[in-house]
Design an enzyme around this catalytic site. Structure first.
Site, mmCIF file in Angstrom:
data_model
loop_
_atom_site.group_PDB
_atom_site.id
_atom_site.type_symbol
_atom_site.label_atom_id
_atom_site.label_comp_id
_atom_site.label_asym_id
_atom_site.label_seq_id
_atom_site.Cartn_x
_atom_site.Cartn_y
_atom_site.Cartn_z
ATOM 1 N N ASP A 7 0.846 -1.184 0.000
ATOM 2 C CA ASP A 7 0.000 0.000 0.000
ATOM 3 C C ASP A 7 0.884 1.238 0.000
ATOM 4 O OD1 ASP A 7 -2.710 1.204 0.193
ATOM 5 O OD2 ASP A 7 -1.918 2.016 2.063
ATOM 6 N N GLU A 9 0.739 5.794 0.426
ATOM 7 C CA GLU A 9 0.011 7.030 0.680
ATOM 8 C C GLU A 9 0.681 8.117 -0.155
ATOM 9 O OE1 GLU A 9 -2.727 6.975 2.212
ATOM 10 O OE2 GLU A 9 -2.564 5.045 3.242
ATOM 11 N N GLU A 52 -6.549 18.620 2.646
ATOM 12 C CA GLU A 52 -7.591 17.594 2.491
ATOM 13 C C GLU A 52 -7.009 16.183 2.440
ATOM 14 O OE1 GLU A 52 -7.183 19.612 -1.644
ATOM 15 O OE2 GLU A 52 -7.135 20.182 0.470
ATOM 16 N N HIS A 57 -4.719 10.680 5.689
ATOM 17 C CA HIS A 57 -3.657 9.811 6.215
ATOM 18 C C HIS A 57 -2.839 10.421 7.357
ATOM 19 C CE1 HIS A 57 -1.113 12.313 3.717
ATOM 20 N NE2 HIS A 57 -1.475 11.733 2.576
ATOM 21 N N HIS A 158 -5.733 6.347 7.479
ATOM 22 C CA HIS A 158 -5.031 5.475 6.540
ATOM 23 C C HIS A 158 -3.537 5.492 6.875
ATOM 24 C CE1 HIS A 158 -8.145 4.811 3.290
ATOM 25 N NE2 HIS A 158 -8.733 5.686 4.087
ATOM 26 N N ASP A 163 -2.439 -0.542 6.554
ATOM 27 C CA ASP A 163 -3.391 -0.981 5.533
ATOM 28 C C ASP A 163 -2.901 -2.233 4.809
ATOM 29 O OD1 ASP A 163 -4.953 1.112 6.252
ATOM 30 O OD2 ASP A 163 -4.857 2.183 4.355
#
Length: 246
Positions: A7, A9, A52, A57, A158, A163
Site C-alpha cells: 500500500d 500514501e 484535504e 492519512h 489510513h 493498511d
C-alpha cells in the site's frame, strides 16, 4: 509463491499533476505464510501536502520534512518487491505512482533503470477481485473487513503499513482462509487445549498432512447414497415448481 501485500500514501490523486508518494508499506508472504519481513518508509515528497489529503492519512509537511526522498530509498524498495506478486487494493493507483517515481528517478541518474513494475512483478488487484466476488456491493477495505469479520478498529487514519497488514488478512480470507489451515501448527499447547475445549462435542475430523500432500477422504457408501437421495429430492422439487409455473 512470494507475494508482497502493498500500500502507498500520496500527496494527491494524480501523479501527472505533480503528486508524489509520502509513505510505502509492504508485508511479505511466501506460500501464503507471513515471513516477518516488511518494508515501511515515510518519504519526503519534495512538495507541499494539501490539507484535504492530510485529513485522510495524517501525514503533513512537518512529519516528512526530515525523511529521505524517494531516490534515497528506491533501490531498497526495488529489491524488496522485484520478482514478487504484488497484492494491492486498487492496483492501478499505487502502481501508477510507483512507476512515476521510478521514471523521475531514472531520468535524473545514470545506471540501471528501475521499473516499470509490471515488467518485473506480477500484480493482483484485490479490489478487482473483490468486485468479481461481490458484484454490486461496497468493496472498500473497511467494507471487506466487515464482510470477512476482520478487526480493523485500530484503523483511525489510513497508513501504508497498517493498511497492507489489514489487506493481507482480507486477501487470505477472500482466497481461502489459509489461517485456518495453519492454526494448529502455530498454536502453543495451552492454545491447542483451549481450542479443543471450544470444539468439544463437534464432529471434527483432523487430517494428518505430510508436506506437499493433501489427504483425500472419500465418502462412505451410506454417505454417497444419502447424497444421491438428496439430489433426487431437489430435482423432483424443482420439476414440480417448473410444472406449476407453466
Amino acid at each position: 509463491m512470494r507475494q508482497i501485500i502493498l500500500d502507498t500514501e500520496t500527496t494527491g490523486i494524480d501523479p501527472k499533476e505533480g503528486h508524489r508518494m509520502v509513505e510505502i508499506g509492504g508485508v511479505e508472504m511466501i506460500n501464503r505464510r507471513f515471513t516477518g519481513r516488511t518494508f515501511h518508509q515515510y518519504i519526503n515528497p519534495e512538495r507541499h501536502i494539501d490539507a484535504e489529503v492530510v485529513a485522510i492519512h495524517g501525514i503533513d509537511d512537518a512529519k516528512v520534512a526530515n525523511e529521505p526522498v524517494f531516490a534515497e530509498i528506491a533501490d531498497a524498495f526495488w529489491e524488496f518487491i522485484k520478482g514478487a506478486e504484488l497484492v494491492i487494493h486498487n492496483a492501478p493507483f499505487d502502481v501508477g505512482f510507483i512507476d512515476h517515481e521510478f521514471a523521475l528517478l531514472n531520468a535524473k541518474r545514470g545506471g540501471p533503470a528501475l521499473g516499470p513494475v509490471r515488467e518485473h512483478c506480477g500484480v493482483l488487484d484485490s479490489l478487482a477481485l473483490a468486485r468479481a466476488m461481490h458484484p454490486g456491493q461496497r468493496n472498500s477495505l473497511d467494507a471487506l473487513c466487515k464482510r470477512y469479520d476482520i478487526d480493523n478498529g485500530h484503523r483511525v487514519l489510513h497508513g501504508a503499513l497498517l493498511d497492507a497488514e489489514i489487506l493481507a488478512d482480507v486477501y487470505l480470507a477472500m482466497t481461502g482462509g489459509q489461517t485456518a489451515l495453519t492454526l494448529d501448527a502455530e498454536m502453543g499447547s495451552d492454545d491447542r487445549e483451549n481450542n479443543s475445549q471450544a470444539h468439544e462435542g463437534l464432529n471434527v475430523q483432523r487430517l494428518s498432512l505430510t508436506p506437499g500432500q493433501l489427504r483425500v477422504v472419500r465418502p462412505t457408501q451410506a454417505e454417497t447414497e444419502a447424497h444421491r437421495a438428496k439430489c433426487e429430492a431437489h430435482k423432483l422439487h424443482w420439476l414440480g415448481g417448473l410444472n406449476a409455473d407453466h
